[in-house]
Design a protein around this motif. Structure first.
Motif, mmCIF file in Angstrom:
data_model
loop_
_atom_site.group_PDB
_atom_site.id
_atom_site.type_symbol
_atom_site.label_atom_id
_atom_site.label_comp_id
_atom_site.label_asym_id
_atom_site.label_seq_id
_atom_site.Cartn_x
_atom_site.Cartn_y
_atom_site.Cartn_z
ATOM 1 N N ARG A 401 0.849 -1.189 0.000
ATOM 2 C CA ARG A 401 0.000 0.000 0.000
ATOM 3 C C ARG A 401 0.888 1.243 0.000
ATOM 4 N N LYS A 402 0.739 2.090 -1.002
ATOM 5 C CA LYS A 402 1.558 3.285 -1.136
ATOM 6 C C LYS A 402 0.700 4.542 -1.007
ATOM 7 N N VAL A 403 1.234 5.522 -0.317
ATOM 8 C CA VAL A 403 0.489 6.749 -0.047
ATOM 9 C C VAL A 403 0.296 7.551 -1.332
ATOM 10 N N ILE A 404 -0.934 7.997 -1.557
ATOM 11 C CA ILE A 404 -1.212 8.969 -2.615
ATOM 12 C C ILE A 404 -1.740 10.229 -1.947
ATOM 13 N N ARG A 405 -1.449 11.366 -2.558
ATOM 14 C CA ARG A 405 -1.795 12.650 -1.960
ATOM 15 C C ARG A 405 -2.420 13.590 -2.984
ATOM 16 N N GLY A 406 -3.166 14.561 -2.470
ATOM 17 C CA GLY A 406 -3.618 15.684 -3.278
ATOM 18 C C GLY A 406 -5.025 15.633 -3.804
ATOM 19 N N GLY A 407 -5.644 14.454 -3.830
ATOM 20 C CA GLY A 407 -6.993 14.373 -4.392
ATOM 21 C C GLY A 407 -6.989 14.542 -5.903
ATOM 22 N N SER A 408 -8.136 14.271 -6.529
ATOM 23 C CA SER A 408 -8.187 14.267 -7.991
ATOM 24 C C SER A 408 -9.469 14.881 -8.513
ATOM 25 N N TRP A 409 -9.601 14.830 -9.819
ATOM 26 C CA TRP A 409 -10.769 15.387 -10.503
ATOM 27 C C TRP A 409 -12.068 14.704 -10.084
ATOM 28 N N LYS A 410 -12.001 13.490 -9.542
ATOM 29 C CA LYS A 410 -13.214 12.755 -9.167
ATOM 30 C C LYS A 410 -13.484 12.780 -7.668
ATOM 31 N N ASP A 411 -12.609 13.478 -6.892
ATOM 32 C CA ASP A 411 -12.730 13.466 -5.439
ATOM 33 C C ASP A 411 -13.434 14.713 -4.914
ATOM 34 N N VAL A 412 -14.017 14.570 -3.730
ATOM 35 C CA VAL A 412 -14.617 15.711 -3.047
ATOM 36 C C VAL A 412 -13.500 16.517 -2.378
ATOM 37 N N ALA A 413 -13.861 17.699 -1.891
ATOM 38 C CA ALA A 413 -12.867 18.654 -1.406
ATOM 39 C C ALA A 413 -12.026 18.117 -0.254
ATOM 40 N N TYR A 414 -12.566 17.223 0.557
ATOM 41 C CA TYR A 414 -11.807 16.694 1.699
ATOM 42 C C TYR A 414 -10.467 16.117 1.265
ATOM 43 N N PHE A 415 -10.447 15.423 0.144
ATOM 44 C CA PHE A 415 -9.214 14.767 -0.309
ATOM 45 C C PHE A 415 -8.223 15.747 -0.919
ATOM 46 N N LEU A 416 -8.639 17.009 -1.145
ATOM 47 C CA LEU A 416 -7.744 18.035 -1.647
ATOM 48 C C LEU A 416 -6.939 18.685 -0.532
ATOM 49 N N GLN A 417 -7.334 18.474 0.704
ATOM 50 C CA GLN A 417 -6.626 19.100 1.821
ATOM 51 C C GLN A 417 -5.192 18.575 1.901
ATOM 52 N N VAL A 418 -4.270 19.466 2.229
ATOM 53 C CA VAL A 418 -2.845 19.105 2.201
ATOM 54 C C VAL A 418 -2.488 18.019 3.209
ATOM 55 N N SER A 419 -3.307 17.837 4.230
ATOM 56 C CA SER A 419 -2.983 16.854 5.265
ATOM 57 C C SER A 419 -3.739 15.539 5.105
ATOM 58 N N THR A 420 -4.623 15.439 4.129
ATOM 59 C CA THR A 420 -5.413 14.215 3.958
ATOM 60 C C THR A 420 -4.568 13.096 3.370
ATOM 61 N N ARG A 421 -4.653 11.925 3.980
ATOM 62 C CA ARG A 421 -3.903 10.760 3.511
ATOM 63 C C ARG A 421 -4.843 9.791 2.789
ATOM 64 N N ASP A 422 -4.307 9.142 1.774
ATOM 65 C CA ASP A 422 -5.034 8.087 1.080
ATOM 66 C C ASP A 422 -3.984 7.116 0.546
ATOM 67 N N TYR A 423 -4.408 5.980 0.052
ATOM 68 C CA TYR A 423 -3.436 5.019 -0.465
ATOM 69 C C TYR A 423 -4.029 4.222 -1.620
#
Length: 449
Positions: A401-423
């Motif tokens: 599992r590798k960390v992805i950051r920044g959110g995308s064109w299909k994501d809601v604003a929460y995933f655009l936050q600089v501190s939000t983690r996803d993988y």
């Protein structure tokens, strides 16, 4: 005899010390002057400390990003995500290298050299032994043929011929035919390159494993990777059920209309291979110009990515500070999924060009939205608790599992936050994940030279 030998040694020592430019002082080894160049298309991110993690309300209730003050060293970062055009340069380099290797091997098997017509023009460089240096001659005599021709130099001076009517002989036609999909698999009169044959092979050394090992030789920690380089264009279909996205599948990667858009459909493993190629590509040029090698291009760590995304703004929710995603003029600040799925509200349905919207204060574009970005870090929910405060990076080979950051064109604003983690899993490719590269900072260019 013994007295004569001692006298000779003393005489050699006397000569070496008398002729020394150091005058007997400890002056260090006098190497080449280091005048680094600012990497093309990159911005310098100055070293500093910041509070990493979610200082604001944890809306997602993930409880895996407690605040922690960390410090990162200076580094360069691409000012945009890697674009389709830049990634196509890599794909075409791999394609051309494979074709040249096939031509050179067949020429070698046929006993053809540069003096012969046809594919002889594409023979290995060492086939012309008349102009070899002493070192090249030694390497040819001792290493040629080891590892499936890996040690032999390709002839890159001859341009490859792609027009079938211009093929020089039947051997050239045979090699080119082997690169394309079978005739029975083509349609609409188009016979395309078999992209499954476009593989990039490289070696790397597992420094962390070597440093922690109590035994073993250097060769025990050298890893070999073979990676298919072509992005998975089917992600535009596979990522969405009951959705018409065939135009994106058909055109997004290769058509010039999308050249300046971020590449997608690239897995973490493919992004790592791209970094290795970019380093090799640059250093091949450095070698040709007689310049010192540059250090490696790589994926950013999770901490580096967040630090760069913040743009020097302490406590900002988004790269522009925040806490809102709409500017004073009523325009959206990034490409994402606003207003309960009204994708067109931010003037884009899918991705946008890599240099869209305003950059942050480090002059980096789209650190929020457009496409999520791979980092070099493995995803552990509790990694903030035990990671170092100096250049933190929780990375293990067995965690896929590798960390992805920044959110995308299909994501809601929460995933655009600089501190939000996803993988995402390292071998997965998505229509909403891309990447950008970084390079460690090693000094400024001397403007007086």
């Amino acid at each position: 005899m013994k007295k004569l030998l001692l006298t000779s040694i003393a005489f050699v020592f006397l000569l070496s010390s008398c002729g020394s430019k150091s005058k007997g002082e400890l002056v260090g080894v006098q190497g080449k002057k280091w005048y680094p160049e600012k990497p093309y298309g990159m911005e310098l991110i100055p070293r500093g400390s910041f509070i990493m993690g979610k200082s604001e309300e944890d809306m997602g209730n993930v409880l895996n990003a407690p605040t922690k003050t960390v410090t990162v060293r200076s580094f360069y970062m691409d000012d945009t995500e890697i674009t389709n055009s830049e990634y196509r340069q890599y794909v075409e380099w791999v394609r051309d290298s494979i074709v040249r290797t096939k031509l050179a091997i067949l020429a070698d098997e046929l006993g053809l050299g540069p003096e012969d017509d046809g594919i002889g023009a594409f023979a290995f460089r060492d086939a012309d032994t008349a102009n070899l240096s002493v070192y090249d001659k030694y390497m040819l005599d001792n290493y040629a043929g080891i590892g499936d021709y890996e040690s032999r130099a390709l002839n890159t001076d001859e341009d490859l011929i792609w027009e079938t009517s211009d093929y020089p002989d039947e051997y050239y036609a045979e090699i080119m035919d082997s690169m394309y999909i079978p005739e029975e698999e083509s349609y609409n009169g188009q016979r395309t390159i078999d992209v499954t044959k476009l593989e990039y092979k490289y070696n790397w050394m597992d420094i962390e494993a070597a440093a922690r090992s109590q035994e073993g030789r250097r060769k025990d920690f050298i890893r070999t990777e073979v990676v298919q380089v072509y992005p998975d264009t089917t992600v535009w279909i596979k990522d969405f059920a009951y959705s018409y996205n065939e135009p994106m599948h058909n055109d997004y990667f290769w058509h010039d209309a999308y050249s300046d858009y971020p590449v997608v459909g690239v897995s973490w493993s493919q992004a790592k291979a791209f970094c290795n190629w970019r380093t090799k590509f640059k250093n091949d040029d450095q070698r040709a110009r007689g310049k010192q090698f540059v250090n490696q291009f790589r994926l950013p760590t999770e901490a580096e990515w967040e630090y760069a995304a913040r743009g020097g703004i302490e406590g900002g929710t988004y790269p522009w500070g925040g806490p809102y995603v709409i500017s004073d003029t009523g325009c959206f600040m990034a490409n994402f999924k606003p207003q309960r799925g009204d994708y067109a509200a931010d003037a884009a349905l899918y991705t946008v060009e890599a240099k869209s919207y305003e950059p942050n204060d480090f002059n980096l574009y789209n650190m929020a939205g457009n496409v999520s970005e791979w980092t070099n870090s493995s995803y552990f929910p509790g990694s903030y608790e035990y990671a170092s405060t100096m250049n933190p990076n929780a990375d293990t080979q067995n965690n896929t599992r590798k960390v992805i950051r920044g959110g995308s064109w299909k994501d809601v604003a929460y995933f655009l936050q600089v501190s939000t983690r996803d993988y995402e899993y390292r071998d997965s490719a998505r229509s909403y994940i891309g990447f950008r590269t970084v390079q460690d900072y090693m000094g400024e260019e001397d403007s007086t030279q």
